[in-house]
Write a protein that holds these residues in place. Structure first.
Motif, short mmCIF file in Angstrom:
data_model
loop_
_atom_site.label_atom_id
_atom_site.label_comp_id
_atom_site.label_asym_id
_atom_site.label_seq_id
_atom_site.Cartn_x
_atom_site.Cartn_y
_atom_site.Cartn_z
N ILE A 5 16.61 47.58 42.19
CA ILE A 5 15.11 47.79 42.63
C ILE A 5 14.90 49.05 43.27
CG2 ILE A 5 12.98 46.70 43.64
CD1 ILE A 5 14.60 43.90 43.12
N THR A 6 14.08 49.86 42.77
CA THR A 6 13.97 51.34 43.42
C THR A 6 12.50 51.34 44.14
OG1 THR A 6 15.43 52.29 41.87
CG2 THR A 6 14.01 53.72 43.04
N LEU A 7 12.45 51.51 45.48
CA LEU A 7 10.98 51.64 45.97
C LEU A 7 10.66 52.82 46.14
CD1 LEU A 7 11.66 48.66 48.57
CD2 LEU A 7 10.60 48.52 46.46
N PRO A 8 9.38 53.24 46.57
CA PRO A 8 8.82 54.61 46.80
C PRO A 8 9.47 55.22 48.01
CG PRO A 8 6.95 53.22 46.35
CD PRO A 8 8.07 52.22 46.61
N ASP A 9 9.68 56.55 47.93
CA ASP A 9 10.35 57.11 49.31
C ASP A 9 9.32 56.81 50.67
OD1 ASP A 9 11.90 58.13 47.60
OD2 ASP A 9 10.89 60.21 47.31
N THR A 10 8.14 56.50 50.37
CA THR A 10 7.40 56.10 51.72
C THR A 10 8.06 54.80 52.39
OG1 THR A 10 5.69 55.12 50.45
CG2 THR A 10 5.35 57.33 50.91
N VAL A 11 8.57 53.87 51.68
CA VAL A 11 9.19 52.84 52.19
C VAL A 11 10.33 53.11 53.38
CG1 VAL A 11 10.31 50.54 51.81
CG2 VAL A 11 8.34 51.49 50.12
N PRO A 12 10.32 52.60 54.36
CA PRO A 12 11.33 52.73 55.45
C PRO A 12 12.70 52.50 54.85
CG PRO A 12 9.68 51.59 56.49
CD PRO A 12 9.51 51.42 54.95
N ALA A 60 20.13 46.12 47.34
CA ALA A 60 21.16 45.31 47.17
C ALA A 60 20.85 43.91 46.54
CB ALA A 60 21.50 44.93 48.64
N LEU A 61 19.61 43.69 46.34
CA LEU A 61 19.07 42.43 45.61
C LEU A 61 19.63 42.13 44.37
CD1 LEU A 61 15.20 42.14 46.44
CD2 LEU A 61 17.15 40.70 47.27
N ILE A 62 19.51 42.92 43.15
CA ILE A 62 20.19 42.69 41.84
C ILE A 62 21.67 42.63 41.98
CG2 ILE A 62 20.49 43.47 39.47
CD1 ILE A 62 17.54 44.65 39.81
N PRO A 63 22.46 43.52 42.61
CA PRO A 63 24.03 43.32 42.66
C PRO A 63 24.24 42.35 43.29
CG PRO A 63 23.17 45.36 43.89
CD PRO A 63 22.15 44.89 43.08
N GLY A 64 23.38 41.92 44.61
CA GLY A 64 23.89 40.75 45.49
C GLY A 64 23.89 39.59 44.77
N PHE A 65 22.74 39.63 43.78
CA PHE A 65 22.46 38.00 43.26
C PHE A 65 23.64 37.76 42.15
CE2 PHE A 65 20.75 35.88 39.46
CZ PHE A 65 20.18 34.74 40.18
N VAL A 66 23.91 38.80 41.53
CA VAL A 66 25.00 38.76 40.19
C VAL A 66 26.17 38.70 41.20
CG1 VAL A 66 26.35 40.27 38.70
CG2 VAL A 66 23.96 40.44 38.93
N ILE A 67 26.67 39.20 42.28
CA ILE A 67 27.86 38.98 43.02
C ILE A 67 27.90 37.29 43.43
CG2 ILE A 67 28.92 39.41 45.00
CD1 ILE A 67 28.10 42.25 44.88
N ILE A 68 26.95 37.04 43.83
CA ILE A 68 26.85 35.46 44.38
C ILE A 68 27.06 34.67 43.31
CG2 ILE A 68 25.63 33.65 45.52
CD1 ILE A 68 24.64 35.84 47.50
N VAL A 69 26.44 34.74 42.21
CA VAL A 69 26.45 34.19 40.99
C VAL A 69 27.80 34.07 40.30
CG1 VAL A 69 25.77 33.76 38.49
CG2 VAL A 69 24.13 34.11 40.33
N PHE A 70 28.65 35.36 40.49
CA PHE A 70 29.82 35.39 39.94
C PHE A 70 30.88 34.43 40.75
CE2 PHE A 70 33.96 37.44 40.65
CZ PHE A 70 34.18 37.82 39.39
N PHE A 71 30.89 34.72 41.87
CA PHE A 71 31.71 33.59 42.86
C PHE A 71 31.57 32.32 42.63
CE2 PHE A 71 32.65 37.94 45.04
CZ PHE A 71 33.96 38.07 44.66
N LEU A 72 29.97 31.83 42.52
CA LEU A 72 29.72 30.43 42.39
C LEU A 72 30.58 29.98 41.04
CD1 LEU A 72 26.07 30.09 43.21
CD2 LEU A 72 28.03 28.74 44.23
N LEU A 73 30.40 30.74 39.77
CA LEU A 73 31.11 30.51 38.78
C LEU A 73 32.73 30.59 38.75
CD1 LEU A 73 29.02 32.80 36.35
CD2 LEU A 73 29.04 30.33 36.64
#
Length: 435
Positions: free
Chosen positions: A170-177, A186-199
């Motif tokens: 997820i890419t946010l505009p440059d104006t976002v801190p 980190a949201l999408i890769p983090g979601f995949v990593i957590i699901v991976f270790f759950l499986l």
């Protein structure tokens, strides 16, 4: 012909191994825990120093339970070693990759590695009075599960960097801190990593191992630990370390990346045995046995060389190198000797450089096995601790620990002496001829 073979075939391969990112991440990640290992060892040594007069003196002043602080500090330092290493390796490996010619921010990978580690770790049941509670076992935090944590950290970092490099984020505009943007990255890769270790957790629940941690310990950790805890396994590691150094490759970094997790686990096992009052410790080969015992003045057991050059050398070269080398050698840093004599790419001095540490390893190992010398008690003084002092500390305040190092020093000196004397004589003749 032989020299060309090493230069053209062997050295490039060894250099690539030395710069391999996963090995570097293992080394650098474990180094995150090094300050805690050193501080913890200092406090544990103070609490459990096996000197009867010292123990009686402290008990008379502070009471019978005076050494309880040792357990408190252990739990907060060496007792959380695996947790620190999981974050450190995940962070270091992810940071070694680049996206758009910029290094990846490894902090999210380190945090996700911790999450993955706890997902695959099963809760244990404990009885407190009449009640039964579920909690993570303290063993999960110690070096006992270090191999498990390192593998989880490497998998996490690889998944994380894959998603970033493929721009599946997820890419946010440059104006976002930046701190907010980093969280969304980190949201999408983090979601995949957590699901991976759950499986993974779910999959192993249907096997005889029941969980990933047990599988790694049985299939990966135990064989490696057994090999690295034997004389033959350590001898091979010692040979490889010094052979690589002889050609100018940092053999210590390469070998410790493989062996240090094993030796740290062994140190932790010895420390647990000491805490439980056991008179028989499980491992001869530990972190301090090798890094405080075999590294005498640095790799190659070169402390005798520095002393010879300082007090007995006749050539100007060795006198100058001796003055430069003695200070660092006291703290087990020997680059002035390696490149000043030099030892690197010097076929004549390679011989004692390889033979001396092998002799020291052999004498200290079998001397300990026969009961002549004491086991290391699991404390891990920094590898820069001066020789002879480290012998006292790593054996829990036993004088025979110092005697062991005195014997090792004498053996190393005897091996180095004829070679360094001849090298001194050769340099003196060359200086006279030049004059």
């Amino acid at each position: 012909m032989k020299s060309n073979f090493f230069e053209e075939k062997f050295l490039p391969i060894a250099s690539r191994i030395g710069n391999q990112r996963h090995l570097l991440a293992l080394r650098d990640g474990i180094m995150f825990a090094m300050p805690l290992m050193i501080i913890g060892s200092i406090f544990i040594t103070l609490a459990w120093l096996e000197v009867e007069k010292y123990q009686n003196f402290m008990a008379n002043i502070f009471g019978d339970n005076w050494s309880a602080f040792g357990d408190v500090v252990y739990n907060a330092t060496l007792g959380i070693l695996t947790i620190i290493a999981v974050f450190g390796v995940g962070y270091s490996l992810a940071s070694s990759y680049k996206v758009d010619n910029k290094n990846i921010d490894g902090v999210p990978a380190g945090v996700l590695a911790l999450s993955g580690y706890f997902i695959i770790s099963f809760l244990s049941n404990f009885k407190i009075g009449k009640e039964e509670v579920s909690a993570w076992s303290p063993d999960l935090f110690t070096a006992q599960y270090l191999f498990v944590g390192l593998i989880v950290a490497i998998i996490t970092a690889e998944i994380y960097r894959f998603f970033l490099q493929k721009k599946i984020i997820i890419t946010l505009p440059d104006t976002v801190p930046p701190t907010v943007a980093r969280s969304f990255t980190a949201l999408i890769p983090g979601f995949v990593i957590i699901v991976f270790f759950l499986l993974v957790r779910l999959g192993f629940a249907y096997t005889s191992w029941e969980n990933l941690a047990t599988f790694i310990i049985d299939v990966v950790s135990k064989p490696f630990t057994y090999a690295g805890s034997t004389y033959i396994g350590t001898l091979i590691a010692c040979l490889m370390e010094h052979f690589l150094w002889s050609f100018g490759i940092h053999g210590s970094s390469i070998i410790t990346a493989f062996m240090e997790p094993i030796w740290i686990q062994n140190s932790d096992a010895n420390l647990h045995a000491v805490k439980e009052g056991s008179k028989v410790l499980p491992h001869i080969i530990t972190y301090s046995f090798y890094e405080n015992g075999i590294w005498m003045g640095g790799s190659g057991a070169t402390l005798p060389v520095a002393i010879y050059m300082l007090f007995f050398a006749k050539s100007n070269l060795l006198k100058k190198v001796g003055k430069l080398a003695i200070g660092p050698s006291i703290f087990n840093v020997n680059e002035p000797i390696m490149f000043g004599l030099p030892v690197v790419l010097n076929p004549f001095l390679m011989i004692p450089y390889i033979l001396a540490p092998i002799a020291v390893l052999t004498i200290t190992y079998f001397g300990t096995d026969l009961g002549i010398f004491p086991y290391t008690n699991g404390t891990m003084p920094p590898w820069t601790t001066p020789y002879f002092i480290s012998g006292y500390l790593m054996t829990g305040g036993k004088i025979m620990g110092v005697v062991m190092q005195v014997v090792a020093f004498a053996v190393a000196f005897a091996i180095w002496f004829p070679f360094i004397k001849m090298w001194d004589k050769k340099n003196l003749e060359m200086e006279k001829a030049n004059n």
